[in-house]
Motif scaffolding. Sequence first.
Motif, PDB file in Angstrom:
ATOM      1  N   GLU A  97      42.679 -19.057  50.702  1.00 12.99           N
ATOM      2  CA  GLU A  97      43.327 -19.748  49.584  1.00 12.99           C
ATOM      3  C   GLU A  97      42.292 -20.344  48.631  1.00 12.99           C
ATOM      4  O   GLU A  97      42.484 -20.332  47.416  1.00 12.99           O
ATOM      5  N   ALA A  98      41.193 -20.863  49.170  1.00 14.32           N
ATOM      6  CA  ALA A  98      40.128 -21.404  48.322  1.00 14.32           C
ATOM      7  C   ALA A  98      39.544 -20.298  47.442  1.00 14.32           C
ATOM      8  O   ALA A  98      39.297 -20.513  46.250  1.00 14.32           O
ATOM      9  N   THR A  99      39.348 -19.113  48.014  1.00 13.50           N
ATOM     10  CA  THR A  99      38.821 -18.014  47.190  1.00 13.50           C
ATOM     11  C   THR A  99      39.858 -17.537  46.183  1.00 13.50           C
ATOM     12  O   THR A  99      39.493 -17.100  45.095  1.00 13.50           O
ATOM     13  N   ASP A 100      41.130 -17.639  46.514  1.00  8.96           N
ATOM     14  CA  ASP A 100      42.175 -17.329  45.520  1.00  8.96           C
ATOM     15  C   ASP A 100      42.046 -18.272  44.326  1.00  8.96           C
ATOM     16  O   ASP A 100      42.145 -17.851  43.174  1.00  8.96           O
ATOM     17  N   PHE A 101      41.839 -19.556  44.614  1.00 10.49           N
ATOM     18  CA  PHE A 101      41.661 -20.530  43.541  1.00 10.49           C
ATOM     19  C   PHE A 101      40.415 -20.196  42.724  1.00 10.49           C
ATOM     20  O   PHE A 101      40.453 -20.194  41.491  1.00 10.49           O
ATOM     21  N   ILE A 102      39.309 -19.954  43.413  1.00  8.53           N
ATOM     22  CA  ILE A 102      38.059 -19.679  42.710  1.00  8.53           C
ATOM     23  C   ILE A 102      38.207 -18.469  41.808  1.00  8.53           C
ATOM     24  O   ILE A 102      37.827 -18.501  40.628  1.00  8.53           O
ATOM     25  N   ARG A 103      38.761 -17.397  42.349  1.00  4.95           N
ATOM     26  CA  ARG A 103      38.923 -16.170  41.553  1.00  4.95           C
ATOM     27  C   ARG A 103      39.910 -16.361  40.410  1.00  4.95           C
ATOM     28  O   ARG A 103      39.680 -15.894  39.308  1.00  4.95           O
ATOM     29  N   GLY A 104      41.006 -17.024  40.686  1.00  7.32           N
ATOM     30  CA  GLY A 104      42.051 -17.143  39.685  1.00  7.32           C
ATOM     31  C   GLY A 104      41.800 -18.219  38.648  1.00  7.32           C
ATOM     32  O   GLY A 104      42.012 -18.006  37.454  1.00  7.32           O
ATOM     33  N   PHE A 105      41.362 -19.391  39.097  1.00  7.86           N
ATOM     34  CA  PHE A 105      41.181 -20.499  38.165  1.00  7.86           C
ATOM     35  C   PHE A 105      39.741 -20.603  37.667  1.00  7.86           C
ATOM     36  O   PHE A 105      39.477 -20.515  36.472  1.00  7.86           O
ATOM     37  N   ALA A 106      38.799 -20.802  38.597  1.00  7.28           N
ATOM     38  CA  ALA A 106      37.406 -21.015  38.183  1.00  7.28           C
ATOM     39  C   ALA A 106      36.848 -19.787  37.474  1.00  7.28           C
ATOM     40  O   ALA A 106      36.298 -19.883  36.376  1.00  7.28           O
ATOM     41  N   ASP A 107      36.998 -18.634  38.104  1.00  6.39           N
ATOM     42  CA  ASP A 107      36.439 -17.428  37.489  1.00  6.39           C
ATOM     43  C   ASP A 107      37.392 -16.817  36.465  1.00  6.39           C
ATOM     44  O   ASP A 107      36.943 -16.250  35.482  1.00  6.39           O
TER      45      ASP A 107
ATOM     46  N   GLU B 260      52.028 -19.823  29.818  1.00  4.22           N
ATOM     47  CA  GLU B 260      53.134 -18.852  29.833  1.00  4.22           C
ATOM     48  C   GLU B 260      53.227 -18.154  31.189  1.00  4.22           C
ATOM     49  O   GLU B 260      54.319 -17.861  31.674  1.00  4.22           O
ATOM     50  N   LYS B 261      52.084 -17.913  31.815  1.00  5.64           N
ATOM     51  CA  LYS B 261      52.047 -17.266  33.125  1.00  5.64           C
ATOM     52  C   LYS B 261      52.213 -18.266  34.270  1.00  5.64           C
ATOM     53  O   LYS B 261      52.235 -17.876  35.437  1.00  5.64           O
ATOM     54  N   GLY B 262      52.287 -19.554  33.955  1.00  6.10           N
ATOM     55  CA  GLY B 262      52.445 -20.584  34.972  1.00  6.10           C
ATOM     56  C   GLY B 262      51.177 -20.880  35.758  1.00  6.10           C
ATOM     57  O   GLY B 262      51.232 -21.485  36.831  1.00  6.10           O
ATOM     58  N   LEU B 263      50.037 -20.486  35.224  1.00  2.45           N
ATOM     59  CA  LEU B 263      48.786 -20.623  35.968  1.00  2.45           C
ATOM     60  C   LEU B 263      48.324 -22.061  36.190  1.00  2.45           C
ATOM     61  O   LEU B 263      47.938 -22.401  37.322  1.00  2.45           O
TER      62      LEU B 263
ATOM     63  N   TYR C  12      47.738 -23.336  40.028  1.00  2.00           N
ATOM     64  CA  TYR C  12      46.426 -23.666  40.578  1.00  2.00           C
ATOM     65  C   TYR C  12      46.286 -25.144  40.914  1.00  2.00           C
ATOM     66  O   TYR C  12      45.619 -25.489  41.886  1.00  2.00           O
ATOM     67  N   LEU C  13      46.927 -26.019  40.164  1.00  2.00           N
ATOM     68  CA  LEU C  13      46.913 -27.439  40.533  1.00  2.00           C
ATOM     69  C   LEU C  13      47.625 -27.655  41.862  1.00  2.00           C
ATOM     70  O   LEU C  13      47.177 -28.446  42.693  1.00  2.00           O
ATOM     71  N   ALA C  14      48.730 -26.940  42.059  1.00  2.00           N
ATOM     72  CA  ALA C  14      49.443 -27.037  43.337  1.00  2.00           C
ATOM     73  C   ALA C  14      48.567 -26.522  44.479  1.00  2.00           C
ATOM     74  O   ALA C  14      48.571 -27.094  45.578  1.00  2.00           O
ATOM     75  N   LEU C  15      47.789 -25.471  44.219  1.00  2.00           N
ATOM     76  CA  LEU C  15      46.908 -24.940  45.249  1.00  2.00           C
ATOM     77  C   LEU C  15      45.795 -25.935  45.579  1.00  2.00           C
ATOM     78  O   LEU C  15      45.440 -26.113  46.743  1.00  2.00           O
TER      79      LEU C  15
END
Length: 184
Positions: free
Chosen positions: A41-51, A164-167, A171-174
Amino acid sequence: MKATEVLMDEHRVIERVLGALEEAANRLERGVEVDASFFLEATDFIRGFADGCHHQKEEGVLFKAMTAAGMPQDQGPLAVMLSEHEQGRAYTRNLREAAEKLQQGDEGAAALIAGYARGYTVLLRQHIDKEDSVLFPMAEHAIPASRHAEVETEFEGVKAEEVEKGLPARYLALVEKLEQRLVD
């Protein structure tokens, strides 16, 4: 320029995940079990939000504006930042692969995870400090004042697509979920 303020606000969110990763790495190093899904899940956050979200605004808008203002991307501060983004991507790939091994029962992967998590957090904390204290103030001066509004408009466009995509909410919820998983 408000664009750099947006990026610094996002840094504060990323730092929350870095804190959670550090704590999880500490636990692994003490021999305390941390479920592999935490790191996935941490890598999901990193890939989706940070990167994804964050670097899209940095690389796709701010750095391009700085380059257009005469700062080279192949040397100096922008080259360092781009190189560190790539290093972060490598740590993230390795962390994810190790977490997948742990999830499949390879208990030796825990040491790898701790090392990759620690390396990533050290890299990112230093990187964020350089951006906040050096690069962003530099951008404020390098980009002509006449272009600041244009950069902000581009940022707003990227942010609107994210909303629009709810990102942001996703990501805050994650982040909150990751932090909550480490509460004793």
